[in-house]
Design a protein around this motif. Structure first.
Motif, short mmCIF file in Angstrom:
data_model
loop_
_atom_site.label_atom_id
_atom_site.label_comp_id
_atom_site.label_asym_id
_atom_site.label_seq_id
_atom_site.Cartn_x
_atom_site.Cartn_y
_atom_site.Cartn_z
N ASP A 75 -8.37 1.73 -0.79
CA ASP A 75 -7.28 1.28 -1.65
C ASP A 75 -6.17 0.54 -0.92
N HIS A 76 -6.43 0.02 0.28
CA HIS A 76 -5.39 -0.73 0.98
C HIS A 76 -5.05 -2.01 0.21
N PRO A 77 -3.77 -2.33 0.06
CA PRO A 77 -3.39 -3.54 -0.68
C PRO A 77 -3.61 -4.82 0.11
N SER A 78 -3.74 -4.73 1.44
CA SER A 78 -3.90 -5.96 2.24
C SER A 78 -4.69 -5.64 3.49
N GLY A 79 -5.15 -6.71 4.14
CA GLY A 79 -5.88 -6.55 5.39
C GLY A 79 -5.04 -5.95 6.49
N LEU A 83 -5.80 -2.75 8.91
CA LEU A 83 -5.78 -2.81 10.37
C LEU A 83 -4.81 -1.79 10.96
N ALA A 84 -3.70 -1.54 10.25
CA ALA A 84 -2.76 -0.52 10.73
C ALA A 84 -3.44 0.84 10.79
N GLU A 85 -4.23 1.17 9.76
CA GLU A 85 -4.97 2.43 9.79
C GLU A 85 -5.98 2.45 10.94
N ALA A 86 -6.65 1.31 11.16
CA ALA A 86 -7.63 1.24 12.25
C ALA A 86 -6.95 1.41 13.61
N CYS A 87 -5.76 0.84 13.77
CA CYS A 87 -5.02 1.01 15.02
C CYS A 87 -4.75 2.48 15.30
N SER A 88 -4.33 3.21 14.27
CA SER A 88 -4.07 4.63 14.43
C SER A 88 -5.34 5.37 14.82
N GLY A 202 2.02 -1.85 18.12
CA GLY A 202 3.15 -1.09 17.60
C GLY A 202 3.76 -1.75 16.38
N PHE A 203 3.87 -3.08 16.42
CA PHE A 203 4.40 -3.81 15.27
C PHE A 203 3.43 -3.75 14.10
N LEU A 204 2.14 -3.90 14.38
CA LEU A 204 1.15 -3.87 13.30
C LEU A 204 1.19 -2.53 12.57
N ARG A 205 1.37 -1.44 13.30
CA ARG A 205 1.44 -0.13 12.66
C ARG A 205 2.72 0.02 11.83
#
Length: 262
Positions: A75-79, A83-88, A202-205
């Protein structure tokens, strides 16, 4: 430009697509499209390439071809949220460099991926980097589906727009376009934005938590959120347009024919 620091390529892949269902798994010359994208990206000098998929079917296809993948929410609204979830999940943070390569770009130039990552390494004041190339036709300059970017003297983005920018106050569009053909080498020619991004992890998250910008909502351009909140975006200018992405069944057939011809 210095040699590239270690960087990770993340490829967001969403199974649902209104114009091309199951797009990441579409066969292109014997490989699922997302696998072909990953193999192209792997030639960029990346430390690792990871697909951020929203379906076990995507992870299975990647596993069958030796491509690393992580499962993210549907349910992510955007790519960028994906990617932020993938970074985590991957433990990427701080100044780790992440390059977002779209999962529907099977013709992506590996050198462009590496150049965007290297540029961000060289620009510590920037939170992101991206790419652009000179616009080649008046039709593209005037087309709202072709996103333009204007940069400052040190190659940081002033603004992105669907409008024809920069706009010459005292000349009509055709005259201004003709004038740019002799001045593009001096940096005055209009630039078409290429939708590839490198981020500091860090910014992407942090990015999904930033308030959407009014300019972003008007233009429907997510990168304007970064500029609105005072983050800088470095722009790599290449002279070559990238290979076309795959949005429709017609695009898919064209890329299949191109690769079959090779």
């Amino acid at each position: 430009m210095s040699s590239a620091a270690p960087f990770t390529v993340l490829i967001p892949a969403r199974l649902a697509s209104s114009r091309l269902p199951n797009k990441p798994l579409a066969d292109i010359a014997g490989l699922p499209m997302v696998v072909r994208v990953a193999r192209q990206a792997a030639q960029s000098g990346a430390t690792r390439v990871v697909v951020a998929g929203d379906s076990p079917a995507i992870l299975q296809a990647c596993a069958e071809h030796g491509v690393q993948a992580v499962l993210t929410r549907e349910d992510h609204p955007s790519g960028s949220d994906r990617l932020a979830e993938a970074c985590s999940a991957l433990g990427l943070d701080g100044d780790d460099i992440v390059v977002n390569v779209q999962g529907d770009e099977p013709l992506i130039d590996p050198a462009l991926v590496g150049a965007v990552a290297c540029l961000l390494q060289d620009r510590p004041q920037a939170s992101m980097s991206t790419a652009a190339h000179p616009i080649e036709t008046l039709v593209d300059y005037q087309n709202p589906n072709v996103v333009k970017v204007v940069c400052n003297a040190v190659g940081l983005a002033h603004y992105f727009s669907r409008a024809p920018i920069p706009h010459h106050r005292d000349q009509n569009g055709t005259a201004w376009w003709q004038a740019t053909q002799t001045s593009a080498s001096a940096g005055y020619g209009p630039l078409r934005h290429i939708g590839i991004y490198a981020y500091r992890a860090g910014f992407l998250r942090q990015f999904p938590q930033l308030t959407p910008a009014p300019t972003e909502q008007v233009e429907a351009l997510e990168q304007l959120r970064a500029l609105w909140h005072g983050h800088q975006i470095a722009v790599h200018v290449t002279q070559h347009a990238p290979g076309a992405g795959v949005d429709t069944p017609e695009d898919l057939e064209r890329v299949r024919a191109l690769l079959a011809g090779r």
